[in-house]
Design an enzyme around this catalytic site. Structure first.
Site: not given
Ligand code: GLC
Length: 536
Positions: A26, A34, A103, A199, A241, A315-316
């Site tokens: 930040d 940011d 992304d 995604d 993904e 991040h998941d």
């Molecule tokens: C993907 C992302 C995740 C998000 C989901 C819906 O799995 O990595 O963070 O919540 O898609 O967009």
């Protein structure tokens, strides 16, 4: 070492770094990271040696799912800065040999996107068919719990959403919708973005009436069109993904002629410590023999055609050092071991922010969590009769906020992440896990990653070598050999906190040790010991 990015396939030699912008740095004191914060840390990333940043979504968004609910594909969310900041980030990163990979959330948008707001006016809206409407819902559930359908009383219709109700699914069967998405992607290519992470891309070809959410019949057609219309003329890197990918599908998705994507994120290794038939919250110990089998299957499966991505964190997912390593006494050793295991393989590695510091999971109280998925889990499992304690145990082990706590830069207030109140609590262990300490310690996890990255760039065996497991049934040691043009690389990793009997196999007794997490001693494997040996 900089890569020549005009070369087709440059990304095969690259290492990428994922930034979750909300938690990186930040600069305004508002408690969220940011773009200017990222710019201020580019030298740090250049020092690590990475070639590109996968930036989790920074487009305009109501932030119901931290940016994975986009309300304007061609603008930056004000919490992150401005379009001008983004242009500067792209420029400044490029100066350091770092590409920006955006992304793309193309399966769904935000319910606040002008398309959806207009579509809600009814079938006469030009955007109505951008979404999926039915007179009645079926029994499909959303990934975040609850029904996949939400009722709109003004229309007396239900719309489909595979994630939160605030994330209506886009209707890829509509060519006008696809065209509109391509235009917004081109907007970013023109700005100098050098690649995309797509995604939940294997969910775009859904056919909810047939209960098809993943790998729909038209998926390959859509990927080919997307590639031909926006990706193909540029030497862009694209990673999809794909939770539903098996080796055969991944081969097709990453076909070497560039007609689809560069590679996919597949998740077969990630689900191995989940109880069979259960959800990700239902945890069993990691079966190492299975993990080895799955990695070998992917390494061998994509050897002749296609390309692997390599990752343990994002991040998941919870922090892997807490999950498959040891985040207490052997945190440093086990983090280096996991990195060694992964970076010895063929594919493109992705490092998630803080992984290079061995940042760990966090245990928060229920009211401190932010993640929509976690809140839904409490709602659903409390209704099913689970105790709050049981649910917390699952969330502490698997919740997505484990990976999303702010980056730990210093041992000072809020770990140097913000001067304000951080949007998610900072892990208290920043007193000893932080960038400043890592940079000052030549034995740190950071320098281990830096060395792995350098090795990959200087030795083609990492890209080209084949893959053979050593002692596949051994449930404590993960060892494999790569062969290439008469050269051999042995990677050996102790996945336990015990000292194990082990001897360097022939012919590696004459080999050079490229990297290790303990001082050299070839008899036995110490807790979480890992090393790479090379014979040329
Ligand atoms: C993907 C992302 C995740 C998000 C989901 C819906 O799995 O990595 O963070 O919540 O898609 O967009």
């Amino acid at each position: 070492m900089r890569l020549d990015k005009t070369k087709q396939g440059w990304w095969k030699d690259a290492v990428f770094y994922q930034i979750y912008p909300k938690s990186f740095q930040d600069t305004t004191g508002n408690g969220t990271g940011d773009l200017r914060g990222i710019i201020s840390r580019l030298d740090y990333l250049e020092n690590l040696g990475i070639d590109g940043i996968w930036l989790s979504p920074v487009c305009r968004s109501p932030q119901v799912d931290n940016g994975y609910d986009i309300s304007d594909y061609c603008d930056i969310d004000p919490i992150y800065g401005t379009l001008a900041d983004m242009e500067e980030l792209i420029r400044e990163a490029k100066k350091r040999g770092i590409s920006i990979i955006l992304d793309l959330v193309l399966n769904h948008c935000s319910d606040q996107h002008p398309w959806f707001l207009d579509a809600k006016k009814g079938p006469e809206s030009p955007y109505y068919d951008y979404f999926i409407w039915r007179d009645a819902p079926n029994d499909l559930d959303s990934v975040f719990g609850g029904s996949a359908w939400t009722y709109v009383p003004e229309l007396n219709k239900w719309y489909f959403h595979q994630f939160a109700p605030q994330q209506p699914d886009l209707n890829w069967e509509n060519p006008r919708l696809r065209q509109a998405l391509y235009e917004s992607i081109r907007f970013w290519v023109d700005k100098g973005v050098e690649g995309f992470r797509l995604d939940v891309i294997d969910q775009i070809a859904k056919e909810p009436d047939r209960h098809i959410t993943i790998n729909g019949p038209r998926l390959d057609e859509y990927l080919r069109e997307l590639s031909a219309k926006v990706f193909h003329p540029e030497p862009l890197v694209t990673v999809g993904e794909a939770w539903g990918a098996d080796v055969e599908r991944a081969k097709l998705h990453s076909a070497p002629d560039g007609s689809r994507l560069s590679m996919v994120f597949q998740f077969q290794h990630i689900g191995l410590d989940q109880a069979p038939g259960g959800a990700k919250w239902d945890i069993v110990p990691l079966p190492l023999v299975e993990l080895k089998r799955v990695f070998a299957h992917w390494q061998q499966g994509l050897r002749s055609s296609g390309w692997n991505s390599l990752f343990l964190n994002n991040h998941d997912l919870p922090r892997t050092v807490s999950r498959w390593g040891n985040d207490g006494q052997y945190r440093v050793e086990s983090a280096k071991m996991l990195a060694t295991m992964l970076h010895g393989m063929a594919g493109t590695p992705y490092i998630y922010q803080g992984e290079e510091l061995a940042m760990t999971n966090i245990r928060l109280r229920r009211d401190q969590y932010d993640d929509v998925e976690t809140h839904n889990l409490f709602r659903d499992r409390l209704a099913l009769g689970y105790s709050e304690e049981e649910i917390l145990r699952s969330v502490h082990a698997r919740g997505r906020d484990n990976a999303r706590t702010p980056m730990q830069w210093t041992d000072g207030e809020n770990a140097g992440f913000t001067t304000g109140k951080p949007w998610l609590p900072v892990n208290e262990n920043h007193s000893f896990i932080n960038v400043e300490a890592a940079l000052a310690d030549p034995d740190s996890v950071f320098y281990h990653y830096q060395k792995l990255i350098r090795l990959r760039k200087t030795m083609p065996i990492f890209r080209e070598g084949d893959f053979t497991l050593v002692d596949p049934e051994n449930s404590k040691i993960f060892a494999y050999i790569r062969h290439w043009e008469g050269k051999q690389l042995l990677v050996v990793c102790n996945f336990t906190a015990e000292t194990l009997a082990w001897e360097l196999p022939q012919p590696f007794q004459a080999a050079r040790c490229l990297i290790a997490n303990y001082p050299q001693d070839c008899s036995g494997l110490r807790p979480y010991e890992a090393a790479m040996y090379y014979l040329d």
